[in-house]
Design a protein around this motif. Structure first.
Motif, PDB file in Angstrom:
ATOM      1  N   GLU B  50     -75.986  85.360  53.213  1.00 39.36           N
ATOM      2  CA  GLU B  50     -76.393  84.036  52.765  1.00 39.36           C
ATOM      3  C   GLU B  50     -76.954  83.258  53.936  1.00 39.36           C
ATOM      4  OE1 GLU B  50     -72.960  82.549  50.444  1.00 39.36           O
ATOM      5  OE2 GLU B  50     -74.255  83.152  48.783  1.00 39.36           O
ATOM      6  N   GLY B  59     -79.521  84.890  58.986  1.00 45.11           N
ATOM      7  CA  GLY B  59     -78.601  84.389  57.983  1.00 45.11           C
ATOM      8  C   GLY B  59     -77.344  83.836  58.610  1.00 45.11           C
ATOM      9  N   SER B  63     -71.231  87.097  51.666  1.00 42.38           N
ATOM     10  CA  SER B  63     -70.382  86.927  50.475  1.00 42.38           C
ATOM     11  C   SER B  63     -70.151  88.312  49.897  1.00 42.38           C
ATOM     12  CB  SER B  63     -71.077  86.105  49.399  1.00 42.38           C
ATOM     13  OG  SER B  63     -71.569  84.926  49.936  1.00 42.38           O
ATOM     14  N   ASN B 103     -79.397  81.374  45.104  1.00 44.05           N
ATOM     15  CA  ASN B 103     -78.172  82.086  44.765  1.00 44.05           C
ATOM     16  C   ASN B 103     -78.386  83.584  44.966  1.00 44.05           C
ATOM     17  OD1 ASN B 103     -75.715  82.897  43.815  1.00 44.05           O
ATOM     18  ND2 ASN B 103     -76.240  82.619  41.649  1.00 44.05           N
ATOM     19  N   PRO B 104     -78.375  84.017  46.227  1.00 44.94           N
ATOM     20  CA  PRO B 104     -78.653  85.433  46.485  1.00 44.94           C
ATOM     21  C   PRO B 104     -77.598  86.369  45.888  1.00 44.94           C
ATOM     22  CG  PRO B 104     -77.892  84.352  48.487  1.00 44.94           C
ATOM     23  CD  PRO B 104     -78.109  83.267  47.462  1.00 44.94           C
ATOM     24  N   CYS B 105     -76.436  85.837  45.522  1.00 47.94           N
ATOM     25  CA  CYS B 105     -75.398  86.694  44.960  1.00 47.94           C
ATOM     26  C   CYS B 105     -75.607  86.967  43.483  1.00 47.94           C
ATOM     27  CB  CYS B 105     -74.019  86.049  45.129  1.00 47.94           C
ATOM     28  SG  CYS B 105     -73.528  85.925  46.836  1.00 47.94           S
TER      29      CYS B 105
END
Lengths: 275, 984
Positions: B50, B59, B63, B103-105
């Motif tokens: 993230e 970065g 997460s 929201n990369p997750c």
């Protein structure tokens, strides 16, 4: 729009309604009923008349039965000509069904070939195919085929299996794209009015100028009497599979679509009915 | 995880590595073209970086994203611009919903259809994968900005040219019969030292497989920082791969610095097939060519596992040299797919002008209008005229009867090969000679075009059930397809449906060949590795005559029952032995099993059962924390697998070989694995696949143990059990012209290794009456009795013995003569014909006994005949037939193939070359019933000569008999005596 492939189908599934009657001089134990059958135009008489033979043998004395042969209005019918050709040549413009006389005696040795088994027909059929491919591709295509492919051609004809036959036969109808046609067209021209068996010559589908030769070109070249007459009126009919293609039809197209299974274009020249 | 600093357009190699700390051990990493970076952890979760942006390309934090399924961790992850795809350990493919820059997750996993080894995402979110089953490269169709998960997987046709150039050097060596060489196959020439067990051989042997296909194993291992580094080949591949493969991830990292540079860097590699593979293979091949024998033997060994392990007759194609490439890795990281241009990846470019095209000439429309129209018009008029009023007429040619139609699956004959639904019709017709013949049509769709293939059943040589991919499938061979090693394969949805087809097709084949009733006394019997029994009627031209019949033309029909081996003689006496060692005697019936109706005899069919073991392997890898555990590398084989490691086989999901089989025991640890085991049944090795040993050393990073479970089949066939002794081997004497009443010599080895002699065996009572025990000082494994009562045997230690003085009057003979083995090879089988004696050693070499004369029946020396042999049978004409280990066909490789020695003559008993018959998947053959000689002049010479020999031999025998009868010691049958006799 109709597809050229439909022509292949129509040609294959052409049928001639036929009435077989036993020759009056044949000795029977009881009266022989006529026998009606739909004959495939593309097949051979002796290949498709097992039922006819059985039917008439029932009423005959065993000792009287020898090789069967067929005759139409006094003309012995050559089994090694396709049925459609025999009909076009001898009986077109007559009333249907085609009336064929069945003989078991006095085999006309000078007119007909013997046909003791279906192997003889197969041999004749394959010989024709090979001859045709010699003309079309210098035999290259037929020689490259396997034995089972040859068998499949024959079985396709024998069992009336269009797909089976054409799966192989299409290869025989190909040519190198740069050539735009066969080397020579395998054709035979039959004339009802002469005693000569048939005309067969080397004829290329493409003219030296590059344009397609037509049916008319072919006839002009090898059988001029078929299309020219003194008063300019055409006195003859040029028949293939019971139809009269226009003389402008390219001969290459005809060869690909209207050849008999033996790969020959069998063309009948008959006198035009006068009525 | 390391980050490469300062990668930019002018400095693509960057300047230095900086370490990024991670919350766990990272095994794989994927970096998208923009700011998406995911990695997989050893424990099966994914981590997401993230806080990546233009100013902070490294970065900020990680997460953790849990695996979509709790049992199966994430194995592989690949990211694009704003998509994430992953593959879990059960090969399921998942798409991550809700991924974007903020929201990369993402939010949740969605399971996608299909099973993949891996997936890779390209520059604009396009996806490629490697299929789990067929190892073909797939492209995800329909990936658009609005539908990022796409629609379907479509296989990419991978180029043959590049294939050939890569593997050409090895395929050229694999032409038919190349496995037969004059070299004596020594233990030292194989990688596996003194390890004759095929299953473990094969484990090791997939090293060369990696030559072609699996280099990324090494690459992945290195990225995990846990490379065991045991295989030179892999390391080599690894180093080559590194710059190319990692450029996906690396350069992608760079892209966060400089997007432009990234795009440019990737422009050259618009081909989704990773060009890196070319280099891997080349390098590996060079390496392999230094040891051509090693590489080939092991290469082929790999394929044998499929037919032996799972005994699937057709499965070798998976590994065949001429097969579609089995891909292991694909990278589309640099590939930009234009959504609007059609892709040409899915079809094979055709060089031939289609015949359909040539059928239609290019003619101007104007011309067409006139003459063409007229033809169509006239044809329809003709049809009307000639047919309309006569439709009630009978057709001259009867249309043949459709006996059976149905829907089956067909193993399609273009690449990638897979099962496809087809319509099947068996059409039966009566030929001109009144003979019934049949054609099997298989109708399929090819590029939306209807097509069919067909087979004349009178050309079919065998129809054999195949156990494969849990399908009810069978294979259909013609001589041509036997040459190709590529049968037509069909599968039914239920076993009953398959058996219906098998029964009908078998009957049609027999009908068209006019074969009915029980097999003749001369029949050749064979058994597949599946235990199916086949029988073939030999024609005289098979062994002799001016035109020898090629053995791929032999027609085989099935006989019910389940056996491991079968032996017969020329009086119709046939015995078999099951996998559970039960002895069975042939009743004279035919049919049985699935064969129904007229093709099966009404009586003489009895229930038969057999028991065998199913084996699975528990695999473990050592790691520094927990020691050996069931957590392998992501690239490792399944922790529960078959012998090859390619199939996952857990205790729960492993089923009996077919529904005919049912479990009769629970899983138990098998300690009798070749290579030895420790007290818990474990075998150790440096890595998978390798050669295993029964003790742990410092260099061992993996271990496995074999579990076995017994299953039982109940079927029926023309067999009756011979109680009570269970057997390992049998041999029946080929009879002379003796009368029917005379007892026939039958020797056997019990499953404990005892030598036995059956008394009272006659044509009327083929089962005989009682066993006579013949003493030995060690257990035996193979026995054969040839003409003139010559008995040879092989002991468990691999040495050969000749039994002296066997005669009708003295059925057990008197003593054993030890025969030294050829070149210290350990022997495993012997077969004695009329005058020839052949033995087979454990390395697959076939030896002929030279110098056998009537006065010295033990012979003098061994002559090497051939290698590459699994099993052999020498017949009463001294004909030699074998089961060859591997034979290369034009399409595929087969293992366990029936072969016939040609050129065998009285003066040339070793013959000249091999002729290839049915296979692979064959286990056993016996030609000992075939004593029919072709009649020709030369044969008279032969028989004269042989009768002379036989006379001499008989004279000699009677002489010896009288000699021996003088010594009373020799008459009695005692253990001590035999011990003395050995080595004399």
């Amino acid at each position: 729009m109709t597809d050229d492939k439909d022509v292949l189908r129509d040609v294959w599934f052409g049928r001639i309604p036929t009435c077989f009657t036993l020759y009056q001089d044949e000795i029977t134990e009881r009266e022989a009923e006529p026998y009606y059958l739909l004959l495939p135009r593309i097949s051979y008489l002796t290949l498709v008349t097992d039922k006819v033979k059985k039917h008439f043998q029932k009423v005959m004395r065993q000792e009287e039965v020898s090789e069967i042969w067929f005759e139409y209005e006094g003309t012995p019918l050559k089994w090694h000509y396709p049925i459609g050709l025999l009909f076009d040549l001898h009986a077109s413009n007559t009333a249907l069904p085609w009336s064929i006389t069945v003989h078991f005696k006095n085999f006309p040795e000078k007119d007909l070939l013997h046909c003791h088994s279906k192997d003889v027909i197969e041999a004749h059929f394959m010989a024709c195919i090979k001859e045709a491919d010699a003309l079309k591709h210098k035999s290259q295509v037929i020689n490259e085929m396997q034995k089972k492919d040859h068998k499949q051609l024959w079985m396709g004809l024998q069992n009336d299996k269009f797909e089976q036959f054409w799966a192989i036969n299409r290869k025989l109808m190909e040519y190198p794209p740069e050539d735009s046609g066969f080397r020579y067209i395998p054709f035979r021209i039959y004339q009802a009015t002469t005693e000569r068996p048939f005309i067969q010559k080397l004829f290329r589908p493409i003219a030296s100028g590059g344009q397609f030769h037509t049916l008319g070109d072919l006839l002009k070249d090898v059988c001029p009497s078929a299309i020219t007459s003194e008063d300019g009126e055409q006195k003859t009919q040029v028949m293939i599979h019971g139809i009269e293609p226009m003389l402008e039809t390219p001969i290459q197209w005809l060869s690909e679509h209207m050849s008999y299974p033996d790969n020959f274009l069998h063309i009948s020249i008959i006198p035009r009915p006068t009525d | 995880v390391w980050y490469r600093e300062n990668v930019c357009h002018h400095n693509p190699e960057g300047s230095m590595w900086s370490l990024i700390t991670t919350p766990g051990e990272v095994v794989q990493i994927s970096c998208g073209p923009y700011d998406l970076l995911w990695a997989t952890l050893w424990e099966g979760q994914a981590i997401v970086r993230e806080g990546i942006d233009r100013n902070n390309p490294q970065g900020i934090s990680w997460s953790i994203v849990e695996s979509p399924s709790s049992e199966n961790g994430i194995m592989h992850v690949s990211v694009g611009v704003d998509v994430v795809w992953c593959v879990t350990k059960d090969r399921k493919v998942w798409f991550r919903r809700g991924v974007n820059s903020h929201n990369p997750c993402g939010t949740s996993w969605i399971e996608m259809v299909g099973e993949m080894m891996m997936v890779t995402v390209g520059l604009n979110n396009q996806v490629w994968g490697i299929g789990c089953d067929d190892r073909a490269i797939y492209f995800r169709q329909g990936v658009t900005p609005s539908e990022l998960s796409g629609k379907t997987w479509k296989a990419i046709v991978s180029g043959r040219e590049s294939d050939r150039s890569q593997t050409g050097s090895s395929t050229s060596l694999l032409s038919a019969g190349c496995f037969f060489t004059d070299d004596i196959q020594n233990q030292t020439s194989a990688i596996i030292q003194g390890d004759a067990d095929t299953s473990s051989d094969t484990e090791l042997a997939s090293v060369p497989m990696s030559l072609a296909n699996t280099p990324p194993v090494g690459a992945a291992a290195s990225s995990s920082g846990n490379s065991t580094g045991n295989q030179t080949a892999e390391i080599r591949a690894n180093t080559t791969v590194d710059p190319l493969d990692s450029d996906q991830g690396e350069a992608a990292v760079a892209s966060t610095n400089d997007e432009k540079a990234n795009l440019e860097m990737h422009k050259p590699s618009t081909n989704p097939k990773p060009s890196a593979e070319l280099q891997w293979t080349n390098i590996d091949l060079k390496e392999a060519q230094k040891h051509p024998i090693v590489s080939i033997s092991t290469y082929a060994e790999t394929s044998s596992l499929s037919s032996l392990g799972m005994f699937s007759v057709g499965a070798e194609e998976q590994y065949g040299a001429d097969e579609h490439p089995v891909w292991a890795w694909v990278s589309g990281g640099g590939c930009l797919v234009d959504l609007h241009s059609p892709l040409k990846w899915f079809t094979v470019p055709s060089g031939l002008s289609s015949s359909v095209q040539s059928l239609s000439l290019s003619i101007t429309p104007a011309q067409t209008a006139a003459w063409r129209k007229q033809i169509f018009q006239q044809l329809s008029e003709r049809t009307k005229r000639e047919l309309e009023n006569f439709r009630h007429y009978e057709q001259a040619i009867e249309q043949s009867v459709w006996v059976k139609t149905g829907t089956l699956q067909w193993w399609r004959n273009w690449k990638p090969h897979k099962w496809m639904d087809v319509r099947v019709a068996l059409e039966q017709f009566t030929g001109s000679d009144g003979m019934r013949d049949s054609i099997l049509f298989i109708y399929y769709m090819y590029h939306e075009e209807k097509k069919y293939i067909h087979v004349f059943l009178n050309e079919v040589t065998i129809i054999v059930e195949v156990l494969n991919e849990a399908k009810h499938s069978f294979a259909l061979y013609t001589p041509e397809r036997t040459k190709q090693r590529w049968p037509i394969r069909l599968a039914a949805t239920t076993e009953q449906e398959m058996h219906d087809w098998l029964s009908l097709l078998n009957m049609s084949c027999c009908e068209s060949r006019r074969i009915q009733g029980p097999p003749s006394h001369h029949a050749i019997w064979s058994v597949t590795c599946k235990g199916d029994i086949f029988v073939s009627e030999p024609s005289p031209e098979l062994e002799d005559g001016p035109h020898l019949m090629p053995c791929d033309q032999m027609f085989w029909r099935q006989v019910g029952g389940h056996l491991r081996l079968i032996e017969c003689n020329n009086r119709g006496i046939v015995w078999g032995v099951g996998y559970d060692h039960t002895a069975w005697v042939y009743t004279g019936g035919y049919g049985g099993g699935f064969i129904q109706g007229l093709a099966s005899s009404a009586d003489n069919i009895y229930t038969q059962s057999d028991v065998k073991c199913v084996y699975i392997y528990e695999n473990q890898r050592w790691n520094p924390v927990t020691g050996y555990s069931s957590r392998g590398l992501p690239t490792d084989r399944y922790m529960w697998s078959d012998a090859s490691g390619l199939q996952e086989c857990t205790k729960i999901n492993t089923k009996p070989p077919s529904p005919q089989w049912s479990w009769v025991s629970d899983w138990y640890i098998d300690f009798n694995t070749s290579g030895g085991t420790d007290r818990e049944g474990w075998q150790y090795a440096a890595d998978f696949p390798a050669s295993y040993h029964g003790h742990k050393t410092m260099k061992d990073f993996v271990r496995r143990r074999r579990w076995a479970r017994k299953c039982k089949i109940v079927t029926n066939g023309p067999w009756l059990e011979v109680l009570p002794v269970t057997l390992w081997d049998i041999s029946i004497i080929p009879s002379s012209d003796a009368d029917d009443e005379e007892a026939v010599a039958l020797w056997a080895i019990s499953d404990k290794g005892d030598v036995l002699c059956r008394l009272g065996v006659t044509q009327q009572n083929p089962a005989g009456t009682s066993w006579l025990h013949v003493g030995t000082d060690q257990p035996f494994t193979s026995i054969s009795i040839g003409a003139f009562y010559q008995v040879w045997a092989i002991a468990r230690d691999g040495s050969a013995f000749y039994r002296g003085s066997v005669s009708p009057k003295k059925p057990a003979g008197d003593c054993w003569y030890h025969i030294p083995s050829p070149q210290k090879q350990k022997l495993k089988q012997v077969s004695v014909g009329r005058t020839s004696v052949f033995v087979l050693d454990k390395n697959g070499n076939l030896w002929y006994r030279q110098g056998i004369t009537p006065s010295y029946p033990q012979g003098s020396t061994w002559d090497h005949v051939s290698n590459n042999i699994r099993k052999m049978s020498v017949g009463p004409l001294d004909q030699v037939w074998v089961i060859a280990d591997k034979v290369q066909g034009s399409h595929s490789l087969s293992c366990g193939t029936v072969c016939h020695r040609t050129g065998v003559q009285p003066m040339e008993p070793k013959g000249l070359s091999w002729d290839y018959g049915i296979g692979g998947g064959w286990e056993h053959i016996t030609v000992r019933g075939n004593a029919t000689e072709a009649s020709r002049a030369a044969v008279h010479d032969t028989s004269d000569e042989n009768s002379a020999v036989s006379k001499d031999l008989e004279d000699e025998e009677s002489k010896r008999k009288t000699e021996h009868s003088k010594t009373p010691l020799m008459v009695s049958e005692s253990q001590e005596l035999d011990r003395n006799a050995v080595n004399c």
